[in-house]
Design an enzyme around this catalytic site. Structure first.
Site, PDB file in Angstrom:
ATOM      1  N   LYS A  11     -46.807  51.761 -23.479  1.00  0.00           N
ATOM      2  CA  LYS A  11     -47.290  52.245 -24.757  1.00  0.00           C
ATOM      3  C   LYS A  11     -48.556  53.016 -24.263  1.00  0.00           C
ATOM      4  CE  LYS A  11     -51.332  49.662 -24.507  1.00  0.00           C
ATOM      5  NZ  LYS A  11     -52.732  50.040 -24.156  1.00  0.00           N
ATOM      6  N   ASP A 141     -50.833  42.164 -26.174  1.00  0.00           N
ATOM      7  CA  ASP A 141     -50.117  43.317 -26.204  1.00  0.00           C
ATOM      8  C   ASP A 141     -48.413  42.746 -26.542  1.00  0.00           C
ATOM      9  OD1 ASP A 141     -52.025  45.052 -26.322  1.00  0.00           O
ATOM     10  OD2 ASP A 141     -51.994  45.595 -24.317  1.00  0.00           O
TER      11      ASP A 141
HETATM   12  P1  ATP Z   1     -52.757  46.531 -20.655  1.00  0.00           P
HETATM   13  O1  ATP Z   1     -52.630  47.981 -21.046  1.00  0.00           O
HETATM   14  O2  ATP Z   1     -51.953  45.464 -21.207  1.00  0.00           O
HETATM   15  O3  ATP Z   1     -54.403  46.136 -20.199  1.00  0.00           O
HETATM   16  P2  ATP Z   1     -52.333  47.656 -17.909  1.00  0.00           P
HETATM   17  O4  ATP Z   1     -51.264  48.461 -18.284  1.00  0.00           O
HETATM   18  O5  ATP Z   1     -53.611  48.002 -17.974  1.00  0.00           O
HETATM   19  O6  ATP Z   1     -52.203  46.578 -19.098  1.00  0.00           O
HETATM   20  P3  ATP Z   1     -50.898  46.114 -15.943  1.00  0.00           P
HETATM   21  O7  ATP Z   1     -50.128  47.358 -15.417  1.00  0.00           O
HETATM   22  O8  ATP Z   1     -50.094  45.084 -16.859  1.00  0.00           O
HETATM   23  O9  ATP Z   1     -52.058  46.587 -16.620  1.00  0.00           O
HETATM   24  O10 ATP Z   1     -51.340  45.119 -14.700  1.00  0.00           O
HETATM   25  C1  ATP Z   1     -52.486  44.533 -14.718  1.00  0.00           C
HETATM   26  C2  ATP Z   1     -52.586  43.632 -13.549  1.00  0.00           C
HETATM   27  O11 ATP Z   1     -51.655  42.566 -13.834  1.00  0.00           O
HETATM   28  C3  ATP Z   1     -52.215  44.038 -12.300  1.00  0.00           C
HETATM   29  O12 ATP Z   1     -53.362  44.101 -11.354  1.00  0.00           O
HETATM   30  C4  ATP Z   1     -51.058  43.325 -11.552  1.00  0.00           C
HETATM   31  O13 ATP Z   1     -51.391  42.880 -10.267  1.00  0.00           O
HETATM   32  C5  ATP Z   1     -51.032  42.057 -12.517  1.00  0.00           C
HETATM   33  N1  ATP Z   1     -49.311  41.963 -13.069  1.00  0.00           N
HETATM   34  C6  ATP Z   1     -49.107  40.841 -13.180  1.00  0.00           C
HETATM   35  N2  ATP Z   1     -47.593  40.853 -13.728  1.00  0.00           N
HETATM   36  C7  ATP Z   1     -47.358  42.362 -13.674  1.00  0.00           C
HETATM   37  C8  ATP Z   1     -46.126  43.051 -14.022  1.00  0.00           C
HETATM   38  N3  ATP Z   1     -45.134  42.467 -14.292  1.00  0.00           N
HETATM   39  N4  ATP Z   1     -46.439  44.153 -13.816  1.00  0.00           N
HETATM   40  C9  ATP Z   1     -47.650  44.758 -13.690  1.00  0.00           C
HETATM   41  N5  ATP Z   1     -48.640  44.422 -13.081  1.00  0.00           N
HETATM   42  C10 ATP Z   1     -48.606  43.080 -13.319  1.00  0.00           C
END
Ligand code: ATP
Length: 314
Positions: A11, A141
């Site tokens: 998203k 989210d």
């Molecule tokens: P948001 O936009 O919801 O804040 P994000 O895109 O910033 O999320 P993610 O890619 O979800 O962040 O990753 C955040 C942290 O979560 C990473 O540092 C990773 O180690 C951990 N993590 C746990 N599960 C997952 C997963 N399935 N995919 C990616 N990262 C994950």
């Protein structure tokens, strides 16, 4: 063995406003979330042992209990112990295409896919709102990621009001591979710097959240007016992330300087930055121009588009 392959889209935030604090320590938010066709692929299958196994092709993503997909499967096993016993454990293979820790809800959409996948695998017949409720206990989210599309999200992001979907708005997305912004840091810093301006009264908070329905951004979405949407992009977290991360600021300014970019904004707590273009050809052109200006291989660039759906079976 039964198995499903699910597509889990990322998203972007077309709009993110922080309006106050919540007693549970989260922020009261007003957001407009949008699914994009940049997506991870998740294969989920039943296995004979009553265990949860996670495999992933991305070195930064853990495969233990700290992975959100593990926690989603664990939650389903706890909520539906008879199905867990009947169908056995689950084996989950994640193929990551969404940049990690990017503000694109990568982990959340993976967890949403596991909830949907296990519902199918175990013939549970859960409704969308039951799946969203389960998702909300794991992360703010996740409820949005289940049905996706174009949605107003309030509360801590889990209260959803769908909008007509925006198909085929072309997006260029940029993220430095090695750059991560902690979501917790971004919100904490915002509270320290701007918390004195938060709305305190419950009625004021409710009125502010309700006002989004008559905002210029929602009008632009209802009109499917890409130019007006591009002008109304907003993200409060830019106020703390851009000054602290010069590379993100540089990307943001570079996008804004491109003739073919009609709007640009950081997504979520960053560090990914997106730009809206009027056509796919223009988006491809902008991608080339950014690549020329920043030849650094650490910078990942994608051309993607808005889509009307969240988790789907491949
Ligand atoms: P948001 O936009 O919801 O804040 P994000 O895109 O910033 O999320 P993610 O890619 O979800 O962040 O990753 C955040 C942290 O979560 C990473 O540092 C990773 O180690 C951990 N993590 C746990 N599960 C997952 C997963 N399935 N995919 C990616 N990262 C994950």
């Amino acid at each position: 063995m039964r198995s499903y392959t699910l597509i889990a889209p990322a998203k972007i935030n077309l709009y993110l406003e922080i309006i106050g604090d919540r007693p549970d320590g989260y922020h009261e938010l007003v957001m407009i979330m949008q699914s994009i066709d940049l997506a991870d692929k998740i294969e989920i299958k039943s296995i004979s042992s009553e265990t949860i196994q996670v495999h992933c092709n991305h070195p930064q993503v853990p495969t233990d209990k700290s992975n959100l997909v593990y926690r989603a499967a664990e939650l389903m096993a706890k909520k539906f112990p008879e199905a867990f016993a009947k169908y056995g454990g689950v084996d989950i293979t994640l193929q990551k295409y969404i940049p990690v820790a990017a503000g694109l809800a990568g982990g959340s959409t993976n967890a949403a896919a596991v909830l949907v996948g296990i519902d199918l695998l175990w013939n549970l017949g859960l409704t969308q709102s039951e799946l969203e409720e389960l998702g909300a206990t794991l992360g703010s989210d996740i409820p949005f990621c289940i049905a996706g599309g174009t949605v107003i999200a309030t509360g801590r992001g889990e209260q959803l009001a769908p909008l007509p979907s925006l198909d085929h708005i072309y997006i260029v997305l940029a993220k430095y591979r090695s750059l991560e912004v902690s979501t917790a840091w971004a919100y904490k810093t915002y509270r320290q710097e701007y918390g004195s301006g938060y709305l305190k009264d419950t009625n004021d908070l409710a009125a502010r959240a309700a006002a989004v329905h008559s905002s210029a951004m929602v009008k632009a979405i209802l009109d499917k007016d890409t130019a007006a949407i591009s002008q109304q992009l907003h993200n409060d977290l830019e106020r703390v992330v851009l000054p602290a991360y010069p590379q993100v600021l540089q990307l943001r300014e570079l996008f804004a300087a491109q003739t073919d970019v009609i709007g640009t904004m950081m997504s979520g707590s960053g560090p990914s930055v997106f730009a809206i273009c009027a056509s796919q050809a223009q988006a491809e052109q902008v991608k080339l121009q950014i690549r020329e200006a920043i030849p650094d291989e650490d910078l990942e660039l994608f051309v993607t588009r808005t889509i009307a759906q969240g988790i789907r079976v491949a």
